[in-house]
Every structure is written in C-alpha cells, then in structure tokens.
Motif scaffolding. Structure first.
Motif, PDB file in Angstrom:
ATOM      1  N   LYS A 123       3.565   2.793 -14.451  1.00  0.00           N
ATOM      2  CA  LYS A 123       2.569   2.563 -13.516  1.00  0.00           C
ATOM      3  C   LYS A 123       3.011   2.924 -11.988  1.00  0.00           C
ATOM      4  O   LYS A 123       2.485   3.441 -11.178  1.00  0.00           O
ATOM      5  CB  LYS A 123       2.284   0.960 -13.524  1.00  0.00           C
ATOM      6  N   HIS A 124       4.367   2.279 -11.875  1.00  0.00           N
ATOM      7  CA  HIS A 124       5.207   2.623 -10.550  1.00  0.00           C
ATOM      8  C   HIS A 124       5.178   4.190 -10.469  1.00  0.00           C
ATOM      9  O   HIS A 124       4.746   4.493  -9.035  1.00  0.00           O
ATOM     10  CB  HIS A 124       6.328   2.217 -10.456  1.00  0.00           C
ATOM     11  N   ILE A 125       5.510   4.804 -11.518  1.00  0.00           N
ATOM     12  CA  ILE A 125       5.752   6.296 -11.276  1.00  0.00           C
ATOM     13  C   ILE A 125       4.377   6.952 -10.696  1.00  0.00           C
ATOM     14  O   ILE A 125       4.021   7.937 -10.046  1.00  0.00           O
ATOM     15  CB  ILE A 125       6.260   6.981 -12.350  1.00  0.00           C
ATOM     16  N   MET A 126       3.301   6.561 -11.582  1.00  0.00           N
ATOM     17  CA  MET A 126       1.867   7.313 -11.402  1.00  0.00           C
ATOM     18  C   MET A 126       1.212   6.664 -10.031  1.00  0.00           C
ATOM     19  O   MET A 126       0.237   7.517  -9.470  1.00  0.00           O
ATOM     20  CB  MET A 126       1.079   6.955 -12.599  1.00  0.00           C
ATOM     21  N   ALA A 127       1.450   5.470  -9.631  1.00  0.00           N
ATOM     22  CA  ALA A 127       0.502   4.922  -8.539  1.00  0.00           C
ATOM     23  C   ALA A 127       0.989   4.836  -7.381  1.00  0.00           C
ATOM     24  O   ALA A 127       0.412   4.824  -6.342  1.00  0.00           O
ATOM     25  CB  ALA A 127      -0.077   3.476  -9.103  1.00  0.00           C
ATOM     26  N   ASP A 128       2.496   4.688  -7.332  1.00  0.00           N
ATOM     27  CA  ASP A 128       3.176   4.474  -6.059  1.00  0.00           C
ATOM     28  C   ASP A 128       4.008   5.627  -5.647  1.00  0.00           C
ATOM     29  O   ASP A 128       4.216   6.708  -6.263  1.00  0.00           O
ATOM     30  CB  ASP A 128       3.968   3.252  -6.230  1.00  0.00           C
ATOM     31  N   LYS A 129       4.600   5.459  -4.364  1.00  0.00           N
ATOM     32  CA  LYS A 129       5.206   6.539  -3.716  1.00  0.00           C
ATOM     33  C   LYS A 129       6.675   6.630  -4.171  1.00  0.00           C
ATOM     34  O   LYS A 129       7.531   6.183  -3.720  1.00  0.00           O
ATOM     35  CB  LYS A 129       5.318   6.507  -2.215  1.00  0.00           C
ATOM     36  N   VAL A 130       6.844   7.021  -5.610  1.00  0.00           N
ATOM     37  CA  VAL A 130       8.014   7.070  -6.075  1.00  0.00           C
ATOM     38  C   VAL A 130       8.758   8.279  -6.307  1.00  0.00           C
ATOM     39  O   VAL A 130       8.054   9.184  -6.979  1.00  0.00           O
ATOM     40  CB  VAL A 130       8.157   6.320  -7.715  1.00  0.00           C
ATOM     41  N   ASN A 131       9.733   8.827  -5.849  1.00  0.00           N
ATOM     42  CA  ASN A 131      10.499  10.023  -5.920  1.00  0.00           C
ATOM     43  C   ASN A 131      11.914  10.251  -6.327  1.00  0.00           C
ATOM     44  O   ASN A 131      12.188  11.344  -6.749  1.00  0.00           O
ATOM     45  CB  ASN A 131      10.388  10.783  -4.481  1.00  0.00           C
ATOM     46  N   TYR A 132      12.388   8.916  -6.380  1.00  0.00           N
ATOM     47  CA  TYR A 132      13.724   8.894  -7.090  1.00  0.00           C
ATOM     48  C   TYR A 132      14.062   7.708  -7.787  1.00  0.00           C
ATOM     49  O   TYR A 132      13.290   6.486  -7.529  1.00  0.00           O
ATOM     50  CB  TYR A 132      14.696   8.946  -5.894  1.00  0.00           C
ATOM     51  N   ILE A 133      14.513   7.689  -9.046  1.00  0.00           N
ATOM     52  CA  ILE A 133      15.003   6.388  -9.768  1.00  0.00           C
ATOM     53  C   ILE A 133      16.279   6.313  -9.878  1.00  0.00           C
ATOM     54  O   ILE A 133      16.907   7.146 -10.370  1.00  0.00           O
ATOM     55  CB  ILE A 133      14.162   6.715 -11.148  1.00  0.00           C
ATOM     56  N   VAL A 134      16.867   5.124  -9.725  1.00  0.00           N
ATOM     57  CA  VAL A 134      18.258   4.560  -9.854  1.00  0.00           C
ATOM     58  C   VAL A 134      18.411   4.088 -11.451  1.00  0.00           C
ATOM     59  O   VAL A 134      17.594   2.959 -11.651  1.00  0.00           O
ATOM     60  CB  VAL A 134      18.616   3.614  -9.065  1.00  0.00           C
ATOM     61  N   ASP A 135      18.980   4.744 -12.378  1.00  0.00           N
ATOM     62  CA  ASP A 135      18.843   4.176 -13.497  1.00  0.00           C
ATOM     63  C   ASP A 135      20.501   3.616 -13.704  1.00  0.00           C
ATOM     64  O   ASP A 135      21.380   4.364 -13.704  1.00  0.00           O
ATOM     65  CB  ASP A 135      18.709   5.193 -14.597  1.00  0.00           C
TER      66      ASP A 135
END
Length: 304
Positions: A141-153
């Motif tokens: 949901k965050h990836i599709m709907a929000d301004k997400v460009n980088y993920i800290v795993d």
C-alpha cells in the motif's frame, strides 16, 4: 479471560499505568489457560504432559496458586531444542515445563490487554488478528499510494538472545505498577536453559518458545524502535517516511535517499543504546518506487 482483558484495557485507558494485576492470575484464568494448551506437544525438563497434569487438575492448580502467593513458585529452566532454519542453520528454541506454560498463558493475556492499546498500527508480528500477510499488504500500500522511493530493509542480529533484561524491566515498569507481577516476569527471564544436561544462565534475552516471549519482544521493540521512529519522523525528517514491522523484521520506507541513509545511521546508534545490533550483511537500502526503479541496490555496509 475476555472479561478480564476488557477490564484491564479499560484501566489502561483510564490510568495509563496499571496495578493489582496479580488478581487476574487466579484459579479460573489458570484453568482456562490449561484448556488452551494444545495436546501432544514436546515436554519440558519435568517431562509432564497436559494429560498427566490434568489427572489432578484441581489439586495441581490449588498447589500452584499457594506457591505463587508465597512467592515460592519458580519456573523450571526451559529445555533447549533445535529446529532447522530456511538458510540451513539451526534455530534454538526453549520448551517450558507444562505448568510454566499454564502460568505464562495467563501472563501473556494480561500483557496483551495492557499493550495492545499502546502498540503502533505499523506493528504486525505476534499480535491478535494481525498476520504476516497484513504486513505485506501494508508495505504494498505504501509503495503504490505514497511517495516511496527508497526502502531500508533492516535485520537485527540475534534479537531474541540480546534483549537487555534491565531495559526490559524498565519498559514494563513504565506501564505496570504491580511489583509482584513484574517479579514473576523477571523469574521467567532469568529461568535458565537446560542443554545437554547442564543448566545455562539466561542473563540476557527471552527464550524463543516461551508463551510470553513474543509479547515481551514487542514491548521491547515498541520502546526501542517504534516510538522512536514516530518521534524522529515528526521532528527530524522532512520527507514522507513509513515503517512496517513484523516482530524483529521490519522495513522503513522513504521519499528521499539522503534521509534513508541518515535514518540508517541514527538507527544503528539507537539500537546500540539498548544492546541491539544491525546485521549489516543482511541490511540494505533498495531504491524502489515510481522514479527509482533503474537504480542499483545499495549495500548499507558501505555507509556504516
């Protein structure tokens, strides 16, 4: 136990910090916990099965309550067992004695009643009516709907083994004013492990396999990570950022690359304060979003 849990939750809402919790550890709740324990499970070092304990259930529960009131009840050390992990390594589990499972079952219910209203919405692991699937859906949901460009795993190295007992008790005392309830939590934490006929001290950590271990783990990460994340999000970062946590596995999602990198450095220091360490070989920043799909994944070890 549902009535009792509702009462505890009401006290939490009214007072924040709760007391007189030991009254919920009574014959009725212990008997209910006995009924919930599954049959045919591996036995602890006392080698007592559910069926054997149930042969004299009333007598056993009366005896248990008598010992608990006198504070002569002490949990057995858990029996160490190993199960294979997906990576070919072995995971150590602790198998409590049956009576200790019965007691922990009630403590677990009480702890959940206290902390479910306090836990963050982005925490999914080992919580009622929440699953791994729900956590994955939240990430999507965050990836599709929000301004997400980088993920800290991020991966915490040996989390369950490295929980600091002093900090754990401080966190619990922040919300629980019943010293006797805390006293028994301490006894479970330091109960020890039996392996190859030898008793090993448990000076840190909470043994995986215990009924209260998952909720204690969530309490620890609630204060070391979740509340801190919300604070820095509000006070120290400008771009959008989100967290999704399932037990000790979590991802943090960012709008900006420099903020993802800065957060990673701050996270290392934050966890270190509470005796925890990032497994840098398993942690990374992934450019992942509508505008960053062509970028290469970054190894976080290079930024440590």
């Amino acid at each position: 136990m549902e009535k009792e849990k509702a009462e505890i939750a009401s006290l939490v809402e009214k007072y924040g910090k709760v007391q007189s919790l030991m009254k919920y550890i009574n014959k009725d709740t212990l008997k209910e916990s006995y009924g919930k324990q599954p049959k045919g499970k591996a036995v602890g070092i006392d080698e007592v099965t559910k069926e054997e304990y149930g042969e004299k259930l009333e007598e056993n529960l009366e005896n248990l309550l008598c010992r608990m009131k006198k504070f002569s009840y002490k949990p057995y050390p858990v029996r160490r067992a190993y199960i294979p992990k997906g990576n070919g390594k072995m995971r150590g589990l602790g198998i409590p004695s049956f009576e200790d499972k019965v007691v922990q079952g009630v403590f677990k219910e009480v702890l959940e009643a206290i902390y479910e209203p306090k836990f963050k919405d982005f925490s999914f692991g080992f919580r009622p009516n929440r699953s791994c699937h729900d956590a994955i859906q939240r990430v999507n949901k965050h990836i599709m709907a929000d301004k997400v460009n980088y993920i800290v795993d991020a991966d915490i190295k040996g989390f369950f083994d490295n929980i600091d007992h002093e900090w754990m008790i401080k966190f619990l005392e922040h919300d629980i004013a019943d010293k006797n309830f805390i006293r028994y939590i301490k006894r479970f934490l330091i109960g020890g492990v039996m392996e190859d006929g030898k008793r090993l001290e448990t000076e840190s950590g909470t043994v995986q396999g215990g009924l209260i271990s998952p909720v204690l783990a969530n309490v620890y990460l609630h204060y070391t990570l979740d509340t801190w994340f919300d604070y820095v999000k509000k006070h120290e970062f400008k771009g959008e950022m989100y967290m999704v946590r399932y037990a000790d596995d979590y991802v943090c999602l960012f709008q900006y690359e420099n903020e993802a990198q800065r957060f990673y450095q701050l996270m290392i220091e934050r966890l270190k304060k509470f005796g925890l360490e990032i497994a840098e070989d398993k942690s990374r920043i992934m450019p992942f979003g509508r505008y960053k799909g062509s970028h290469k994944e970054m190894d976080l070890g290079a930024h440590a």
